[in-house]
Design a protein around this motif. Structure first.
Motif, PDB file in Angstrom:
ATOM      1  N   LEU A  27       0.826  -1.202   0.000  1.00 37.04           N
ATOM      2  CA  LEU A  27       0.000   0.000   0.000  1.00 37.04           C
ATOM      3  C   LEU A  27       0.867   1.262   0.000  1.00 37.04           C
ATOM      4  CD1 LEU A  27      -2.769   1.220  -0.041  1.00 37.04           C
ATOM      5  CD2 LEU A  27      -2.975   0.765   2.402  1.00 37.04           C
ATOM      6  N   VAL A  28       1.915   1.269   0.794  1.00 36.92           N
ATOM      7  CA  VAL A  28       2.832   2.420   0.827  1.00 36.92           C
ATOM      8  C   VAL A  28       3.491   2.601  -0.537  1.00 36.92           C
ATOM      9  CG1 VAL A  28       5.024   3.246   1.803  1.00 36.92           C
ATOM     10  CG2 VAL A  28       3.219   2.398   3.319  1.00 36.92           C
ATOM     11  N   HIS A  29       3.856   1.500  -1.183  1.00 38.08           N
ATOM     12  CA  HIS A  29       4.460   1.573  -2.524  1.00 38.08           C
ATOM     13  C   HIS A  29       3.468   2.197  -3.520  1.00 38.08           C
ATOM     14  CE1 HIS A  29       6.945   0.494  -5.954  1.00 38.08           C
ATOM     15  NE2 HIS A  29       5.874  -0.054  -6.502  1.00 38.08           N
ATOM     16  N   LEU A  30       2.218   1.776  -3.465  1.00 36.72           N
ATOM     17  CA  LEU A  30       1.201   2.334  -4.362  1.00 36.72           C
ATOM     18  C   LEU A  30       0.987   3.826  -4.089  1.00 36.72           C
ATOM     19  CD1 LEU A  30      -1.394  -0.575  -4.307  1.00 36.72           C
ATOM     20  CD2 LEU A  30      -0.010   0.145  -6.268  1.00 36.72           C
ATOM     21  N   LEU A  31       1.016   4.221  -2.824  1.00 40.77           N
ATOM     22  CA  LEU A  31       0.868   5.632  -2.477  1.00 40.77           C
ATOM     23  C   LEU A  31       2.056   6.437  -2.990  1.00 40.77           C
ATOM     24  CD1 LEU A  31      -0.494   5.207   1.157  1.00 40.77           C
ATOM     25  CD2 LEU A  31      -1.790   5.946  -0.855  1.00 40.77           C
ATOM     26  N   GLY A 106      -1.889  14.216   0.783  1.00 39.60           N
ATOM     27  CA  GLY A 106      -2.697  13.144   1.362  1.00 39.60           C
ATOM     28  C   GLY A 106      -2.036  11.785   1.227  1.00 39.60           C
ATOM     29  N   ALA A 107      -1.468  11.514   0.051  1.00 35.11           N
ATOM     30  CA  ALA A 107      -0.779  10.232  -0.163  1.00 35.11           C
ATOM     31  C   ALA A 107       0.437  10.123   0.749  1.00 35.11           C
ATOM     32  CB  ALA A 107      -0.364  10.100  -1.630  1.00 35.11           C
ATOM     33  N   ARG A 108       1.171  11.214   0.913  1.00 28.29           N
ATOM     34  CA  ARG A 108       2.355  11.204   1.782  1.00 28.29           C
ATOM     35  C   ARG A 108       1.956  11.035   3.248  1.00 28.29           C
ATOM     36  NH1 ARG A 108       5.414  16.332  -1.036  1.00 28.29           N
ATOM     37  NH2 ARG A 108       6.006  15.241  -2.955  1.00 28.29           N
ATOM     38  N   THR A 109       0.895  11.703   3.669  1.00 29.35           N
ATOM     39  CA  THR A 109       0.415  11.585   5.049  1.00 29.35           C
ATOM     40  C   THR A 109       0.022  10.143   5.341  1.00 29.35           C
ATOM     41  OG1 THR A 109      -0.349  13.872   5.131  1.00 29.35           O
ATOM     42  CG2 THR A 109      -1.404  12.327   6.655  1.00 29.35           C
ATOM     43  N   SER A 112       3.155   7.830   5.391  1.00 29.60           N
ATOM     44  CA  SER A 112       3.929   8.049   6.614  1.00 29.60           C
ATOM     45  C   SER A 112       3.269   7.349   7.811  1.00 29.60           C
ATOM     46  CB  SER A 112       4.059   9.546   6.873  1.00 29.60           C
ATOM     47  OG  SER A 112       4.731   9.788   8.083  1.00 29.60           O
ATOM     48  N   ALA A 113       1.962   7.461   7.907  1.00 27.07           N
ATOM     49  CA  ALA A 113       1.238   6.816   9.007  1.00 27.07           C
ATOM     50  C   ALA A 113       1.363   5.292   8.923  1.00 27.07           C
ATOM     51  CB  ALA A 113      -0.224   7.237   8.994  1.00 27.07           C
ATOM     52  N   LEU A 114       1.246   4.738   7.714  1.00 21.61           N
ATOM     53  CA  LEU A 114       1.326   3.282   7.544  1.00 21.61           C
ATOM     54  C   LEU A 114       2.727   2.745   7.798  1.00 21.61           C
ATOM     55  CD1 LEU A 114      -0.921   2.911   4.382  1.00 21.61           C
ATOM     56  CD2 LEU A 114      -1.466   2.128   6.701  1.00 21.61           C
ATOM     57  N   LEU A 128      -8.738   9.861   6.992  1.00 22.92           N
ATOM     58  CA  LEU A 128      -9.369  10.533   5.849  1.00 22.92           C
ATOM     59  C   LEU A 128      -8.395  10.665   4.678  1.00 22.92           C
ATOM     60  CD1 LEU A 128     -11.482  13.304   7.605  1.00 22.92           C
ATOM     61  CD2 LEU A 128     -12.311  11.223   6.489  1.00 22.92           C
ATOM     62  N   SER A 129      -7.126  10.950   4.968  1.00 19.12           N
ATOM     63  CA  SER A 129      -6.117  11.023   3.905  1.00 19.12           C
ATOM     64  C   SER A 129      -5.990   9.685   3.199  1.00 19.12           C
ATOM     65  CB  SER A 129      -4.755  11.442   4.469  1.00 19.12           C
ATOM     66  OG  SER A 129      -4.768  12.781   4.875  1.00 19.12           O
ATOM     67  N   LEU A 130      -5.965   8.606   3.983  1.00 15.26           N
ATOM     68  CA  LEU A 130      -5.864   7.278   3.384  1.00 15.26           C
ATOM     69  C   LEU A 130      -7.108   6.957   2.569  1.00 15.26           C
ATOM     70  CD1 LEU A 130      -4.385   4.647   2.921  1.00 15.26           C
ATOM     71  CD2 LEU A 130      -5.281   3.821   5.115  1.00 15.26           C
TER      72      LEU A 130
END
Length: 195
Positions: A27-31, A106-109, A112-114, A128-130
């Motif tokens: 998921l992080v890679h896709l973001l 939003g993608a970076r937020t 970073s959280a994940l 919400l960003s995710l």
């Protein structure tokens, strides 16, 4: 047989992420790919601070922005008026920079959280960003899979399980299906939060 936890669950402290490390990495890679796709190539120093503040770029004398050549990017940054090229160009000039910036942030937020150590707990704004980033990634994948109508999206599942498509198509379709399920769980978890 034990049932797996829902991928996202609402808790009093936030939205708990129950994806394993490999799933989060994908998921992080896709973001990250979404962030790159939205990059307009302008170095941060070239952005006028006033333009950044109001979310627009370019001046009336600058070359007007055009619809992106990449159909997936055009889905993320749609024309404001398909019937009036001049109005569409003006809409794009006033909104595209800000829209790109918000989607990238939003993608970076979310990424970073994940990337935090387990247990991963999303705050309301992170969830919400995710959620928004899920929509954007699914739009891109849907375009790559040539999903143009609701019927195309409904037929995806049957095509996927028939297994008669090219291996690369099957991989992208599988990711699209998983992201769809995860997004549904995230919507449920976010809807239970007091944001």
């Amino acid at each position: 047989m034990a049932h797996r936890k829902a991928p996202f669950r609402s808790t009093r402290a936030g939205v708990q992420v129950n994806l394993d490390e490999q799933e989060r990495d994908i998921l992080v890679h896709l973001l990250g790919q979404l962030d790159e796709l939205l990059d307009d190539g302008r170095p941060a120093g070239e952005v006028d601070p006033l333009e950044a503040l109001v979310g627009m770029s370019g001046s009336p004398s600058a070359e007007p922005p055009v619809t992106p050549d990449d159909p997936a990017l055009a889905r993320l940054l749609p024309d404001g008026n398909r019937d009036d090229p001049e109005a569409s160009s003006e809409y794009r000039r006033l909104t595209e920079f800000g829209l790109r910036a918000r989607k990238r942030e939003g993608a970076r937020t979310a990424a970073s959280a994940l990337n935090r150590p387990e247990p991963v707990l999303l705050t309301g704004p992170e969830a919400l960003s995710l959620l928004k980033a899920f929509t954007d990634v699914r739009l891109v994948l849907g375009e790559r899979l040539e999903l143009k109508t609701d019927e195309d999206a409904e037929a995806l599942h049957q095509r996927l399980w028939a297994g008669e498509e090219a291996e690369s198509w099957l991989a992208v379709a599988s990711i699209y299906e998983v992201l769809t399920a995860w997004q549904e769980h995230l919507v449920t978890a976010v809807s239970k939060q007091k944001l």
